[in-house]
Design an enzyme around this catalytic site. Structure first.
Site, mmCIF file in Angstrom:
data_model
loop_
_atom_site.group_PDB
_atom_site.id
_atom_site.type_symbol
_atom_site.label_atom_id
_atom_site.label_comp_id
_atom_site.label_asym_id
_atom_site.label_seq_id
_atom_site.Cartn_x
_atom_site.Cartn_y
_atom_site.Cartn_z
ATOM 1 N N CYS A 1 0.876 -1.172 0.000
ATOM 2 C CA CYS A 1 0.000 0.000 0.000
ATOM 3 C C CYS A 1 0.908 1.215 0.000
ATOM 4 C CB CYS A 1 -0.999 -0.016 1.158
ATOM 5 S SG CYS A 1 -0.352 0.266 2.815
ATOM 6 N N HIS B 1 13.708 -15.475 11.986
ATOM 7 C CA HIS B 1 13.361 -15.407 13.408
ATOM 8 C C HIS B 1 11.867 -15.445 13.686
ATOM 9 C CE1 HIS B 1 17.434 -13.396 14.615
ATOM 10 N NE2 HIS B 1 17.595 -14.489 13.879
#
Length: 148
Positions: free
Chosen positions: A69, A102
């Site tokens: 966006c 992670h």
């Protein structure tokens, strides 16, 4: 490079041009790309496309997702409403790599007004090439889907 994947991409009107550029680039690299829209530059609401993207990622219809966006903020918030999806807003390749390693992110979000096509491609490359490390990160990722 990396193995071809099924990738869904969605945006709002502010990121329409970046989405088209990234879609064509991903196809050239051999990926199967599901363009979830929009198809025109008419004003749209980013949550509609964020929810749509999150749905196909959560269903397992695609391997990864790319949300775009103007700033990347709004659509990332919409995508993250789905507990099965982990979307990270990134603007450079190190964050794109770490969100996979992670956090087991399955979607990245970027802002078309803040990032150019070359940097967006570098982020996507890092995102697609990286794998979740598991181990000490797994219990934290599990808490993202099951906060209680």
């Amino acid at each position: 490079m990396w193995a071809p994947m099924k990738i869904a991409i969605a945006s709002d009107h502010a990121a329409l041009d970046l989405k088209a550029d990234l879609r064509e680039w991903l196809i050239e690299l051999g990926h199967e790309v599901a363009d979830l829209g929009p198809d025109t530059a008419d004003s749209v609401d980013y949550p509609d496309f964020g929810y749509l993207l999150a749905g196909v990622v959560a269903e397992g219809t695609v391997d990864r997702g790319i949300a775009l966006c103007g700033s990347g903020i709004g659509i990332s918030m919409a995508v993250n409403r789905n507990a099965a999806v982990r979307c990270a807003l990134v603007s450079e390749p190190v964050s794109a790599r770490l969100c996979r390693e992670h956090n087991d992110a399955n979607v990245i979000a970027m802002g078309a007004r803040l990032i150019g096509p070359d940097m967006a491609k570098a982020c996507i490359e890092a995102f697609l090439q990286s794998e979740f490390e598991g181990g000490r990160h797994q219990r934290r990722v599990d808490k993202l889907s099951n906060p209680s």
